[in-house]
Design a protein around this motif. Structure first.
Motif, PDB file in Angstrom:
ATOM      1  N   ILE A   1       0.833  -1.208   0.000  1.00 32.79           N
ATOM      2  CA  ILE A   1       0.000   0.000   0.000  1.00 32.79           C
ATOM      3  C   ILE A   1       0.865   1.254   0.000  1.00 32.79           C
ATOM      4  O   ILE A   1       0.614   2.204  -0.762  1.00 32.79           O
ATOM      5  CB  ILE A   1      -0.944  -0.023   1.219  1.00 32.79           C
ATOM      6  N   LEU A   2       1.890   1.280   0.840  1.00 30.04           N
ATOM      7  CA  LEU A   2       2.770   2.448   0.893  1.00 30.04           C
ATOM      8  C   LEU A   2       3.512   2.632  -0.429  1.00 30.04           C
ATOM      9  O   LEU A   2       3.688   3.758  -0.910  1.00 30.04           O
ATOM     10  CB  LEU A   2       3.765   2.282   2.041  1.00 30.04           C
ATOM     11  N   MET A   3       3.912   1.525  -1.051  1.00 25.04           N
ATOM     12  CA  MET A   3       4.602   1.596  -2.334  1.00 25.04           C
ATOM     13  C   MET A   3       3.688   2.190  -3.412  1.00 25.04           C
ATOM     14  O   MET A   3       4.125   3.033  -4.207  1.00 25.04           O
ATOM     15  CB  MET A   3       5.050   0.191  -2.750  1.00 25.04           C
ATOM     16  N   LYS A   4       2.430   1.789  -3.404  1.00 22.83           N
ATOM     17  CA  LYS A   4       1.498   2.313  -4.405  1.00 22.83           C
ATOM     18  C   LYS A   4       1.250   3.796  -4.210  1.00 22.83           C
ATOM     19  O   LYS A   4       1.178   4.565  -5.179  1.00 22.83           O
ATOM     20  CB  LYS A   4       0.175   1.547  -4.339  1.00 22.83           C
ATOM     21  N   PHE A   5       1.136   4.245  -2.968  1.00 26.43           N
ATOM     22  CA  PHE A   5       0.917   5.667  -2.708  1.00 26.43           C
ATOM     23  C   PHE A   5       2.100   6.495  -3.199  1.00 26.43           C
ATOM     24  O   PHE A   5       1.928   7.532  -3.854  1.00 26.43           O
ATOM     25  CB  PHE A   5       0.690   5.885  -1.213  1.00 26.43           C
ATOM     26  N   ILE A   6       3.317   6.058  -2.880  1.00 25.95           N
ATOM     27  CA  ILE A   6       4.506   6.810  -3.295  1.00 25.95           C
ATOM     28  C   ILE A   6       4.612   6.842  -4.818  1.00 25.95           C
ATOM     29  O   ILE A   6       4.920   7.881  -5.416  1.00 25.95           O
ATOM     30  CB  ILE A   6       5.768   6.185  -2.667  1.00 25.95           C
ATOM     31  N   TYR A   7       4.324   5.703  -5.464  1.00 24.38           N
ATOM     32  CA  TYR A   7       4.481   5.632  -6.923  1.00 24.38           C
ATOM     33  C   TYR A   7       3.430   6.486  -7.622  1.00 24.38           C
ATOM     34  O   TYR A   7       3.746   7.272  -8.524  1.00 24.38           O
ATOM     35  CB  TYR A   7       4.378   4.179  -7.371  1.00 24.38           C
ATOM     36  N   THR A   8       2.157   6.340  -7.240  1.00 27.97           N
ATOM     37  CA  THR A   8       1.088   7.064  -7.936  1.00 27.97           C
ATOM     38  C   THR A   8       1.129   8.560  -7.664  1.00 27.97           C
ATOM     39  O   THR A   8       0.641   9.352  -8.477  1.00 27.97           O
ATOM     40  CB  THR A   8      -0.283   6.495  -7.533  1.00 27.97           C
ATOM     41  N   SER A   9       1.703   8.968  -6.530  1.00 21.88           N
ATOM     42  CA  SER A   9       1.784  10.400  -6.225  1.00 21.88           C
ATOM     43  C   SER A   9       2.681  11.140  -7.208  1.00 21.88           C
ATOM     44  O   SER A   9       2.556  12.363  -7.366  1.00 21.88           O
ATOM     45  CB  SER A   9       2.300  10.608  -4.797  1.00 21.88           C
ATOM     46  N   GLN A  10       3.569  10.431  -7.859  1.00 24.76           N
ATOM     47  CA  GLN A  10       4.456  11.073  -8.832  1.00 24.76           C
ATOM     48  C   GLN A  10       3.712  11.494 -10.092  1.00 24.76           C
ATOM     49  O   GLN A  10       4.222  12.277 -10.887  1.00 24.76           O
ATOM     50  CB  GLN A  10       5.587  10.115  -9.201  1.00 24.76           C
ATOM     51  N   TYR A  11       2.497  10.956 -10.291  1.00 31.60           N
ATOM     52  CA  TYR A  11       1.749  11.230 -11.517  1.00 31.60           C
ATOM     53  C   TYR A  11       0.571  12.173 -11.285  1.00 31.60           C
ATOM     54  O   TYR A  11      -0.338  12.236 -12.110  1.00 31.60           O
ATOM     55  CB  TYR A  11       1.220   9.918 -12.099  1.00 31.60           C
ATOM     56  N   ASP A  12       0.575  12.912 -10.179  1.00 33.62           N
ATOM     57  CA  ASP A  12      -0.579  13.758  -9.894  1.00 33.62           C
ATOM     58  C   ASP A  12      -0.585  15.046 -10.697  1.00 33.62           C
ATOM     59  O   ASP A  12      -1.569  15.776 -10.697  1.00 33.62           O
ATOM     60  CB  ASP A  12      -0.654  14.078  -8.397  1.00 33.62           C
ATOM     61  N   ASN A  13       0.512  15.356 -11.391  1.00 34.36           N
ATOM     62  CA  ASN A  13       0.551  16.605 -12.159  1.00 34.36           C
ATOM     63  C   ASN A  13       0.560  16.392 -13.665  1.00 34.36           C
ATOM     64  O   ASN A  13       0.265  17.303 -14.426  1.00 34.36           O
ATOM     65  CB  ASN A  13       1.774  17.431 -11.773  1.00 34.36           C
ATOM     66  N   CYS A  14       0.889  15.179 -14.133  1.00 39.09           N
ATOM     67  CA  CYS A  14       0.961  14.939 -15.573  1.00 39.09           C
ATOM     68  C   CYS A  14       0.673  13.471 -15.850  1.00 39.09           C
ATOM     69  O   CYS A  14       1.253  12.593 -15.207  1.00 39.09           O
ATOM     70  CB  CYS A  14       2.337  15.323 -16.115  1.00 39.09           C
ATOM     71  N   LEU A  15      -0.234  13.205 -16.774  1.00 41.53           N
ATOM     72  CA  LEU A  15      -0.609  11.834 -17.111  1.00 41.53           C
ATOM     73  C   LEU A  15      -0.799  11.700 -18.614  1.00 41.53           C
ATOM     74  O   LEU A  15      -1.260  12.632 -19.285  1.00 41.53           O
ATOM     75  CB  LEU A  15      -1.896  11.424 -16.402  1.00 41.53           C
ATOM     76  N   THR A  16      -0.455  10.526 -19.121  1.00 40.33           N
ATOM     77  CA  THR A  16      -0.694  10.188 -20.520  1.00 40.33           C
ATOM     78  C   THR A  16      -1.732   9.068 -20.577  1.00 40.33           C
ATOM     79  O   THR A  16      -1.671   8.123 -19.787  1.00 40.33           O
ATOM     80  CB  THR A  16       0.596   9.742 -21.214  1.00 40.33           C
ATOM     81  N   TYR A  17      -2.674   9.180 -21.515  1.00 41.38           N
ATOM     82  CA  TYR A  17      -3.748   8.205 -21.645  1.00 41.38           C
ATOM     83  C   TYR A  17      -3.719   7.590 -23.041  1.00 41.38           C
ATOM     84  O   TYR A  17      -3.460   8.287 -24.028  1.00 41.38           O
ATOM     85  CB  TYR A  17      -5.114   8.865 -21.416  1.00 41.38           C
ATOM     86  N   ARG A  18      -3.996   6.291 -23.101  1.00 40.27           N
ATOM     87  CA  ARG A  18      -4.073   5.585 -24.385  1.00 40.27           C
ATOM     88  C   ARG A  18      -5.433   4.919 -24.503  1.00 40.27           C
ATOM     89  O   ARG A  18      -5.935   4.337 -23.542  1.00 40.27           O
ATOM     90  CB  ARG A  18      -2.946   4.561 -24.495  1.00 40.27           C
TER      91      ARG A  18
END
Length: 575
Positions: free
Chosen positions: A309-326
């Motif tokens: 859970i902690l790993m997922k929070f740290i990883y996903t927080s890096q994408y809160d300002n920019c995301l690419t969608y396919r």
């Protein structure tokens, strides 16, 4: 434009009938060169604001060339009353209207009628102004807010989706909003490393909103999906669309969208300080944990699960300002599919609930991850089912014996491996199994005898419960009795106790970081129209999958080939 001009009785140069005479002599209705040129200019014309009126010379030429003498029947569109022209123009595609407005001044005036554009917005994009009518009528503002989290949570946070009311001009809504951003409508997978996601961009009232779909809290696989808005686009100013980021807890703020290509776009937040909370990262983590898992860190006693859970929070927080969608599609349906394909939410041990897409390809069923985890990331083929190899379940007592189930499945697995090594392979059956499991024959295709002594026994408890009759025939309404073997771990102890059919399949397992991936044998169980399960023999684990019943807009695949190509691309996105 040439076609519209001829309808008005105007020639190629808006002043003669030479072009119509040429059509009559040659028998042609359209000019290929003009049609091709018109197609290339559609995009440019949609940027016109219809403010430039046609030349005054054209205004004088059209009546003299197009109007019929008094008392004579109508011979052109210009002879029709304006209300009839409004009805006709309303039925034309919106992309054709700017060209039509350049024909003459009368058409220009009529095409500035907002009811025409309102109808095009409704028919082409499903725009409905019901919410705006509610806002104008003074409905409680809380009713016009979309709650950001589960209603059961006590935070009572709301995020306003509709901006302040302003006069609606459907012409601008169509050209500046709907037509301009039409390529981002549909279903998308965000690039968040191994975790993936599911985004549906839809037209909601006068706005385009990107909704992120999240699975329910583990292990409640039958609960409804949770949704939260990530961004919205609307006409805040008359001549331009405004993109706003909805991430965080401080309301909408400035954002940006870049359409990279037809099947890919990216979003960027211009005010990331709106994502931060006063209590710092610790408060952000506790809030995220409550929303994502529905519990606090103190409630999670398993140390390995806490690390994930902690790993997922740290990883996903890096994408809160920019995301690419396919772009992704929903799988096409076939008449012989044993269960309707689509999106399902399933249990994956300590990783929680994940979204899986079930699709059928001839005699093979595939389960592809839409959301994933550090072991098996999103986009990978989590389960693969051979629909030509049904498994007949033994009696209830023998189903409880894990060794007995393993023996049945491993016999099939060994035959498959031998056939693959010999290169001959089993001839696929042209007939798929229906609602009931098929008892294997006394001899398989290789001439090996299959032991069926255990299968011939009838569980007396099942007879008493009405699941099977005295001859062992399966009750039509109840299905075949099913129970998990002893020692098999299930996140959700509440699972169906009857099934329709079982098949041999393989499941993908891997180490952390998708290391040493391998396919291991298992059992695919179809319980009903909306639920199926998979027993992972090597892990001694059971996953239960339940259908996502939310209506996802603009998500149909244009063809089976396009869907197959998308599946291949998904694996490369996360590998």
């Amino acid at each position: 434009m040439a076609v519209c001009a001829r309808l008005c009785g105007v020639g190629k140069s808006r002043g003669c009938r030479r072009w119509q005479q040429q059509e009559k002599d040659t028998g042609t209705d359209t000019d290929p060169e003009l049609e091709e040129e018109e197609e290339e200019r559609i995009e440019g014309r949609m940027e016109l604001n219809l403010t430039a009126t046609p030349d005054s010379t054209n205004e004088a030429a059209v009546p003299s060339a197009g109007h019929s003498p008094p008392g004579s029947p109508c011979r052109s569109l210009l002879d029709l009353p304006p209300e009839i022209l409004v009805e006709i123009f309303s039925s034309l595609p919106g992309t054709a209207l700017p060209s039509l407005a350049q024909v003459c001044k009368k058409f220009w005036h009529i095409l500035n009628t907002d009811t025409i554009w309102k109808r095009r917005c409704k028919e082409e994009y499903g725009v409905c102004d019901n919410m705006r009518k509610l806002e104008l009528s003074g409905v409680n503002c809380q009713d016009l807010y979309v709650k950001r989290v589960e209603p059961r949570l006590k935070s009572r946070r709301f995020v306003k989706v509709l901006p302040d009311c302003k006069p609606i001009e459907y012409q601008n809504v169509y050209k500046r909003l709907l037509h301009r951003y039409r390529h981002i409508l549909g279903l998308w997978q965000p690039d968040i490393g191994p975790y993936g996601g599911l985004l549906n961009v839809v037209v909601d009232d006068m706005f385009l909103i990107g909704w992120m779909y999240l699975p329910p809290h583990d292990p409640h696989v039958d609960d409804h999906m949770r949704c939260k808005p990530l961004f919205r686009i609307h006409l805040k100013e008359k001549k331009s669309a405004t993109v706003e980021c909805m991430y965080g807890h401080k309301g909408p703020h400035s954002g940006h969208i870049q359409i990279v290509k037809k099947d890919e776009f990216s979003t960027k937040c211009n005010q990331t300080d709106f994502h931060r909370m006063p209590g710092g990262r610790q408060e952000e983590f506790r809030t995220w944990l409550e929303e994502e898992w529905g519990r606090t860190l103190e409630d999670i006693f398993h140390e390995h699960m806490q690390e994930l859970i902690l790993m997922k929070f740290i990883y996903t927080s890096q994408y809160d300002n920019c995301l690419t969608y396919r772009r992704i599609y929903l799988p096409p349906c076939g008449p012989d599919d044993p269960i309707k394909p689509g999106l399902f939410k399933g249990t994956y041990g300590s990783h929680g609930l994940e979204i899986v897409m079930l699709s059928f390809h001839g005699t093979v069923a595939k389960g592809t991850k839409i959301t994933g985890d550090p072991n098996v990331p999103a986009g990978q083929l989590t389960i693969c089912v051979d629909l030509t190899r049904p498994i007949y379940l033994p009696s209830i007592e023998q189903q409880r014996n894990f060794e007995e189930l393993s023996r049945i499945v491993l016999e099939i697995h060994e035959r498959v491996q031998r056939e693959q090594q010999s290169g001959r392979g089993e001839q696929p059956s042209s007939r798929r199994t229906g609602d009931l499991p098929v008892r294997p024959s006394q001899e398989d295709n290789a001439g090996e005898k299959v032991k069926v002594e255990a299968e011939e026994k009838i569980d007396q408890a099942a007879v008493q419960d009405g699941l099977v009759d005295a001859e062992g025939a399966q009750s039509e309404s109840s299905g075949h009795p099913f129970v998990l073997p002893a020692g098999v771990v299930a996140r959700n102890e509440v699972y169906p106790r009857t099934c329709r059919v079982c098949f041999y399949g393989t499941g993908l397992i891997a180490g952390h970081g998708y290391t040493s991936p391998e396919r291991t044998p298992g059992v695919f169980i179809q319980f009903d129209d909306d639920r199926f399960g998979f027993i992972w023999l090597e892990l001694k684990s059971f996953s239960l999958y339940s259908r996502i019943k939310d209506t996802l807009q603009n998500a149909e695949a244009p063809s089976q080939e396009a869907f197959d190509e998308m599946l291949k691309s998904m694996q490369s996105w996360t590998t």
